[in-house]
Motif scaffolding. Structure first.
Motif, short mmCIF file in Angstrom:
data_model
loop_
_atom_site.label_atom_id
_atom_site.label_comp_id
_atom_site.label_asym_id
_atom_site.label_seq_id
_atom_site.Cartn_x
_atom_site.Cartn_y
_atom_site.Cartn_z
N TYR A 77 -10.17 39.36 57.28
CA TYR A 77 -9.10 38.59 56.64
C TYR A 77 -8.28 39.50 55.73
O TYR A 77 -8.77 39.95 54.70
N LEU A 78 -7.03 39.76 56.12
CA LEU A 78 -6.16 40.67 55.37
C LEU A 78 -4.82 40.02 55.02
O LEU A 78 -3.87 40.71 54.67
N GLN A 79 -4.75 38.71 55.11
CA GLN A 79 -3.48 38.03 54.89
C GLN A 79 -3.05 38.07 53.42
O GLN A 79 -3.86 38.28 52.53
N ASN A 80 -1.76 37.87 53.22
CA ASN A 80 -1.18 37.82 51.87
C ASN A 80 -1.41 39.11 51.09
O ASN A 80 -1.95 39.11 49.99
N ASN A 81 -0.99 40.21 51.67
CA ASN A 81 -1.03 41.50 51.00
C ASN A 81 0.33 42.18 51.13
O ASN A 81 1.33 41.53 51.45
N GLN A 82 0.38 43.48 50.87
CA GLN A 82 1.62 44.26 50.97
C GLN A 82 1.47 45.36 52.01
O GLN A 82 2.11 46.42 51.91
N ILE A 83 0.66 45.13 53.02
CA ILE A 83 0.36 46.15 54.03
C ILE A 83 1.58 46.42 54.90
O ILE A 83 2.19 45.50 55.43
N GLU A 84 1.92 47.69 55.05
CA GLU A 84 3.08 48.09 55.85
C GLU A 84 2.70 48.80 57.14
O GLU A 84 3.49 48.81 58.09
N ARG A 98 -13.65 40.74 66.30
CA ARG A 98 -13.23 39.64 67.16
C ARG A 98 -11.95 38.98 66.64
O ARG A 98 -11.20 38.40 67.40
N TRP A 99 -11.71 39.05 65.33
CA TRP A 99 -10.68 38.25 64.67
C TRP A 99 -10.04 39.08 63.57
O TRP A 99 -10.73 39.61 62.70
N ILE A 100 -8.71 39.20 63.59
CA ILE A 100 -7.98 39.88 62.51
C ILE A 100 -6.83 38.99 62.07
O ILE A 100 -5.98 38.61 62.88
N ASN A 101 -6.79 38.69 60.78
CA ASN A 101 -5.69 37.92 60.22
C ASN A 101 -4.87 38.84 59.32
O ASN A 101 -5.31 39.24 58.24
N LEU A 102 -3.66 39.18 59.78
CA LEU A 102 -2.74 40.04 59.03
C LEU A 102 -1.45 39.30 58.67
O LEU A 102 -0.41 39.92 58.47
N ASN A 103 -1.54 37.98 58.59
CA ASN A 103 -0.36 37.19 58.25
C ASN A 103 0.16 37.54 56.86
O ASN A 103 -0.59 37.93 55.98
N LYS A 104 1.46 37.38 56.70
CA LYS A 104 2.12 37.56 55.40
C LYS A 104 1.86 38.93 54.80
O LYS A 104 1.33 39.08 53.71
N ASN A 105 2.25 39.94 55.58
CA ASN A 105 2.27 41.31 55.09
C ASN A 105 3.66 41.88 55.35
O ASN A 105 4.62 41.12 55.48
N LYS A 106 3.80 43.19 55.41
CA LYS A 106 5.10 43.83 55.61
C LYS A 106 5.05 44.82 56.77
O LYS A 106 5.68 45.88 56.73
N ILE A 107 4.32 44.45 57.80
CA ILE A 107 4.11 45.35 58.93
C ILE A 107 5.34 45.39 59.83
O ILE A 107 5.88 44.35 60.21
N THR A 108 5.78 46.58 60.16
CA THR A 108 6.89 46.80 61.08
C THR A 108 6.36 47.43 62.36
O THR A 108 5.22 47.93 62.40
#
Length: 352
Positions: A77-84, A98-108
């Motif tokens: 769970y990595l959501q709601n961060n500033q990950i680019e 099995r599961w990665i949540n990267l919602n609400k970051n700044k990934i391009t």
């Protein structure tokens, strides 16, 4: 001495009041050697719950990069961060993810290292909603079952990006910047087991071509679609839920039997420009036609079977299955016409 007492009381309060009971029990029962190993492997920015040793919670931590992921982790769970950026390095040992949540970051797209995702061979669920993507990332893990890319800036789908995703059952692309030109005849090729496709809130003017044949749920709300092609749904014979709310459909844009499809159980055509109810199939159960320009309803005309034939079958015979009909926001005046009730004997709710 006083400080030690206060510290002990605070710790006691946290253990008894803040931690869930299951976590507390796991903490008490866990072998000290195992607990030591878990805490030493756990990134200091994250939380590793003793009761859920395969999960790693790094959400809402202000992270700018992904920490090293322990080998035992399945759920990340990595959501709601500033990950680019999304690179291969943090996942070197995480071969069981099995599961990665990267919602609400700044990934391009430029921030995703080539091959970083495709090397996660066991990944089933990938959430990348609310980021800065301009195209569907590629290559993707071949075992994916769900891919969620809503609320990005996606305007391009690379050729062949889905061609090897035979296990994908759900693809969510809603609220992006897709034009008709982004959806080619082979865009969804390879998605042989897709069941839900969500392309709502984009900039489509036409119905997308070559929808996977096994699709059950097709969501196209909030586009600018004007026309349903003749026999469009014969190519997706299993479609059950169809949403076309908030489009520009008029009577002229719908073929005579465009929605007379036996597989469709839930049809949503709210907020369009229809002046009459299109022909429907006897199997339809829910029909949403609110906020159109319909002035009147004739039950005899819209009934999918002859009322005389229906009476021959009796109440439990082959009667139309419509249970919910929504017509509010039109120009229809109550009461409900009697022939509507005669035709649709299973109706449980009519909204006018």
């Amino acid at each position: 001495m006083i400080l030690k007492v206060y510290t002990s009381l605070l710790l006691l309060f946290l253990v008894n009041s803040v931690w869930p009971r299951t976590v507390r029990q796991a903490f008490d029962d866990l072998d000290p050697d195992h607990w030591s190993r878990y805490t030493s492997e756990c990134p200091q920015e994250c939380f590793c719950p003793p009761s859920f040793p395969n999960a790693l919670y790094c959400d809402n931590k202000g992270l700018k990069e992904i920490p090293p992921i322990p080998a035992r982790i399945w759920y990340l769970y990595l959501q709601n961060n500033q990950i680019e950026t999304l690179s291969e390095k943090p996942f070197v040992n995480a071969t069981h993810l099995r599961w990665i949540n990267l919602n609400k970051n700044k990934i391009t797209n430029s921030g995703i290292e080539s091959g970083a995702l495709s090397k996660l061979k066991r990944l089933l669920y990938l959430f990348l909603e609310d980021n800065e993507l301009q195209e569907v990332p590629a290559p993707l893990p071949v075992g994916l079952e769900q891919l969620r890319l809503a609320r990005n800036k996606i305007s391009r789908i690379p050729e062949g990006v889905f061609s090897h995703l035979e296990n994908l059952t759900m693809l969510d692309l809603h609220q992006n910047s897709l034009l008709d030109s982004a959806l080619q005849s082979d865009t969804f090729q390879g998605l042989n087991n897709l069941m839900q496709l969500n392309i709502a809130k984009n900039s489509l003017k036409k119905m997308p071509s070559s929808i996977p044949a096994n699709t059950l749920q097709l969501f196209l709300d909030n586009n600018s679609i004007e026309v349903i092609p003749e026999n469009y749904f014969s190519a997706i014979p299993k479609v059950t839920f169809l949403r076309l709310n908030y489009n520009k459909l008029s009577d002229d844009g719908i073929p005579p039997n465009g929605f007379n499809v036996s597989s469709i159980l839930d049809l949503q055509l709210s907020h369009n420009q229809l002046t009459k109810i299109p022909p429907i199939n006897a199997h339809l159960e829910h029909l949403h036609l609110d906020h159109n320009k319909i002035k009147s309803v004739n039950g005899t005309q819209i009934c999918p079977v002859s009322i005389a034939v229906e009476e021959d079958y009796g109440y439990y015979g082959n009667v139309p299955r419509l249970r919910y009909l929504r017509l509010d926001g039109n120009e229809i005046q109550p009461p409900i016409p009697l022939d509507i009730m005669i035709c649709f004997r299973l109706l449980q709710a009519v909204v006018i």
